[in-house]
Motif scaffolding. Structure first.
Motif, PDB file in Angstrom:
ATOM      1  N   ASP A  53      35.512  34.661  48.934  1.00 25.56           N
ATOM      2  CA  ASP A  53      36.270  34.762  47.688  1.00 25.56           C
ATOM      3  C   ASP A  53      35.343  35.121  46.529  1.00 25.56           C
ATOM      4  OD1 ASP A  53      38.763  34.312  46.115  1.00 25.56           O
ATOM      5  OD2 ASP A  53      37.604  32.703  45.212  1.00 25.56           O
ATOM      6  N   ILE A  54      35.838  35.935  45.609  1.00 25.17           N
ATOM      7  CA  ILE A  54      35.132  36.269  44.372  1.00 25.17           C
ATOM      8  C   ILE A  54      36.077  35.960  43.223  1.00 25.17           C
ATOM      9  CG2 ILE A  54      33.929  38.060  43.062  1.00 25.17           C
ATOM     10  CD1 ILE A  54      33.663  39.623  45.693  1.00 25.17           C
ATOM     11  N   ARG A  55      35.620  35.107  42.298  1.00 22.83           N
ATOM     12  CA  ARG A  55      36.530  34.672  41.234  1.00 22.83           C
ATOM     13  C   ARG A  55      35.779  34.503  39.913  1.00 22.83           C
ATOM     14  NH1 ARG A  55      40.581  29.356  41.481  1.00 22.83           N
ATOM     15  NH2 ARG A  55      41.832  29.934  39.660  1.00 22.83           N
ATOM     16  N   LEU A  56      36.394  34.950  38.834  1.00 20.60           N
ATOM     17  CA  LEU A  56      35.814  34.827  37.508  1.00 20.60           C
ATOM     18  C   LEU A  56      36.175  33.482  36.891  1.00 20.60           C
ATOM     19  CD1 LEU A  56      34.262  36.195  35.167  1.00 20.60           C
ATOM     20  CD2 LEU A  56      36.470  37.099  34.373  1.00 20.60           C
ATOM     21  N   GLY A  57      35.192  32.817  36.289  1.00 17.20           N
ATOM     22  CA  GLY A  57      35.426  31.538  35.629  1.00 17.20           C
ATOM     23  C   GLY A  57      34.266  31.211  34.726  1.00 17.20           C
ATOM     24  N   TYR A  58      33.982  29.922  34.588  1.00 20.16           N
ATOM     25  CA  TYR A  58      32.878  29.472  33.728  1.00 20.16           C
ATOM     26  C   TYR A  58      31.949  28.554  34.517  1.00 20.16           C
ATOM     27  CZ  TYR A  58      35.725  31.186  29.855  1.00 20.16           C
ATOM     28  OH  TYR A  58      36.465  31.980  29.001  1.00 20.16           O
ATOM     29  N   HIS A  59      30.654  28.728  34.281  1.00 23.39           N
ATOM     30  CA  HIS A  59      29.661  27.910  34.972  1.00 23.39           C
ATOM     31  C   HIS A  59      28.459  27.736  34.053  1.00 23.39           C
ATOM     32  CE1 HIS A  59      27.056  26.269  38.065  1.00 23.39           C
ATOM     33  NE2 HIS A  59      26.188  27.236  37.864  1.00 23.39           N
ATOM     34  N   SER A  82      31.449  43.457  35.721  1.00 23.47           N
ATOM     35  CA  SER A  82      32.531  43.576  36.696  1.00 23.47           C
ATOM     36  C   SER A  82      32.183  42.826  37.974  1.00 23.47           C
ATOM     37  CB  SER A  82      32.808  45.045  37.020  1.00 23.47           C
ATOM     38  OG  SER A  82      31.709  45.613  37.704  1.00 23.47           O
ATOM     39  N   ALA A  83      33.198  42.452  38.732  1.00 27.31           N
ATOM     40  CA  ALA A  83      32.978  41.744  39.993  1.00 27.31           C
ATOM     41  C   ALA A  83      32.194  42.604  40.971  1.00 27.31           C
ATOM     42  CB  ALA A  83      34.326  41.347  40.607  1.00 27.31           C
ATOM     43  N   ILE A 135      37.886  43.141  46.052  1.00 26.54           N
ATOM     44  CA  ILE A 135      37.071  42.753  44.907  1.00 26.54           C
ATOM     45  C   ILE A 135      37.935  42.794  43.647  1.00 26.54           C
ATOM     46  CG2 ILE A 135      34.979  43.273  43.597  1.00 26.54           C
ATOM     47  CD1 ILE A 135      34.062  44.912  46.074  1.00 26.54           C
ATOM     48  N   PRO A 136      37.984  41.721  42.860  1.00 34.89           N
ATOM     49  CA  PRO A 136      38.787  41.736  41.635  1.00 34.89           C
ATOM     50  C   PRO A 136      38.336  42.835  40.679  1.00 34.89           C
ATOM     51  CG  PRO A 136      38.062  39.509  42.155  1.00 34.89           C
ATOM     52  CD  PRO A 136      37.322  40.425  43.076  1.00 34.89           C
ATOM     53  N   ALA A 160      28.556  42.414  40.122  1.00 37.01           N
ATOM     54  CA  ALA A 160      28.018  41.105  40.520  1.00 37.01           C
ATOM     55  C   ALA A 160      27.742  41.080  42.016  1.00 37.01           C
ATOM     56  CB  ALA A 160      29.000  39.998  40.134  1.00 37.01           C
ATOM     57  N   LEU A 161      28.655  41.649  42.786  1.00 39.52           N
ATOM     58  CA  LEU A 161      28.485  41.695  44.240  1.00 39.52           C
ATOM     59  C   LEU A 161      27.322  42.605  44.624  1.00 39.52           C
ATOM     60  CD1 LEU A 161      29.679  40.644  46.860  1.00 39.52           C
ATOM     61  CD2 LEU A 161      31.222  42.617  46.880  1.00 39.52           C
ATOM     62  N   ILE A 162      27.208  43.736  43.948  1.00 36.91           N
ATOM     63  CA  ILE A 162      26.090  44.656  44.200  1.00 36.91           C
ATOM     64  C   ILE A 162      24.758  43.949  43.946  1.00 36.91           C
ATOM     65  CG2 ILE A 162      24.944  46.744  43.350  1.00 36.91           C
ATOM     66  CD1 ILE A 162      27.809  47.854  42.811  1.00 36.91           C
ATOM     67  N   LYS A 163      24.711  43.147  42.877  1.00 36.41           N
ATOM     68  CA  LYS A 163      23.490  42.387  42.546  1.00 36.41           C
ATOM     69  C   LYS A 163      23.088  41.491  43.717  1.00 36.41           C
ATOM     70  CE  LYS A 163      20.575  40.069  39.716  1.00 36.41           C
ATOM     71  NZ  LYS A 163      19.478  40.613  38.908  1.00 36.41           N
TER      72      LYS A 163
END
Length: 253
Positions: free
Chosen positions: A199-205, A177-178, A61-62, A181-184
């Motif tokens: 894969d877990i990656r931070l970006g914009y959406h 934090s990543a 996890i990042p 987000a995963l816990i959610k």
């Protein structure tokens, strides 16, 4: 007994032992300094759900939660109407793995702003290379460039063009934090039985409202091995899917 020879053997043995111990120490220090978090760092209740539903995570996890703000940009082609365009002259597909300069030299004439795109190995296949528009080193998941590969040559591409990528008006905030987000996703039953997190990656959406002007928020993209994609808003923790324009409002669905 040849004491001189025995002494040499002992010295050599201790030297090998010291090298091995040195490597072990280096790996331990490297792991401590890693920018990733192991799945075992998740709360016990989350790990229990993962075990019960056989949810697996490939990789780590990042770590980190930088301060980010929304992006504002404009489509110069109508969103969703991108068509596949063939290249006048196919180029070697190996350029996708080379320098940005080589990539720009080879495809810059057809795609003038290709140097603003970054390769995504997790979404790419042998036939389609996927690239995302980058902003401060982070991908904009709604602005995708697809390069079509045939016989080890890039023969065509597809993208929606954008311009005037600007910082949003909102103040920069520390993102979720990543791991949170995963816990959610796990604790609220968004992930199904036997799900494999690729894969877990931070970006914009952002949500597409069908207009030229678009807003994109910091988000964690959680990509499953099945191809399903979840986006977790990195400020509000709202959950979105790849195909749904609205936030997922009912937990477990």
């Amino acid at each position: 007994m040849d004491w001189g020879r025995a002494k040499s053997v002992l010295i050599f043995s201790f030297l090998v032992l010291n090298i091995i111990l040195g490597y072990q120490l280096w790996f331990e220090v490297r792991d401590q300094l890693s920018t990733n978090i192991d799945v075992t760092d998740l709360p016990p209740e989350t790990l229990q759900i993962m075990q019960e539903k056989n949810i697996r995570l490939l990789g780590k996890i990042p770590a980190g939660n930088p301060e980010l703000q929304d992006l504002e940009y404009r489509f110069t082609t109508k969103p969703g109407n991108a068509v596949v365009q063939e290249l006048e002259a196919p180029v070697e597909s190996k350029i996708i793995f080379s320098s940005k300069k080589e990539l720009a030299d080879a495809l810059g004439k057809a795609i003038p702003d290709i140097d603003h795109y970054g390769y995504d190995s997790e979404e790419s296949t042998t036939d389609v290379f996927v690239m995302y528009r980058m902003s401060d080193g982070l991908p904009m998941f709604d602005v995708k460039l697809e390069l079509y590969n045939s016989s080890q040559k890039i023969v065509a591409f597809k993208l929606n063009r954008v311009e005037q990528i600007e910082p949003g008006k909102a103040k920069a905030q520390s993102v979720l934090s990543a791991s949170k987000a995963l816990i959610k996703l796990i604790d609220n039953n968004y992930l199904q039985q036997d799900a494999v997190i690729k894969d877990i990656r931070l970006g914009y959406h952002g949500q597409n409202f069908g207009s030229e002007q678009q807003y994109s928020a910091p988000s964690w993209r959680v990509l499953l091995e099945s191809g399903e994609v979840f986006y977790v808003h990195a400020i509000s923790a709202e959950v979105f899917t790849e195909t749904e324009p609205e936030a997922v409002t009912q937990e477990g669905q």
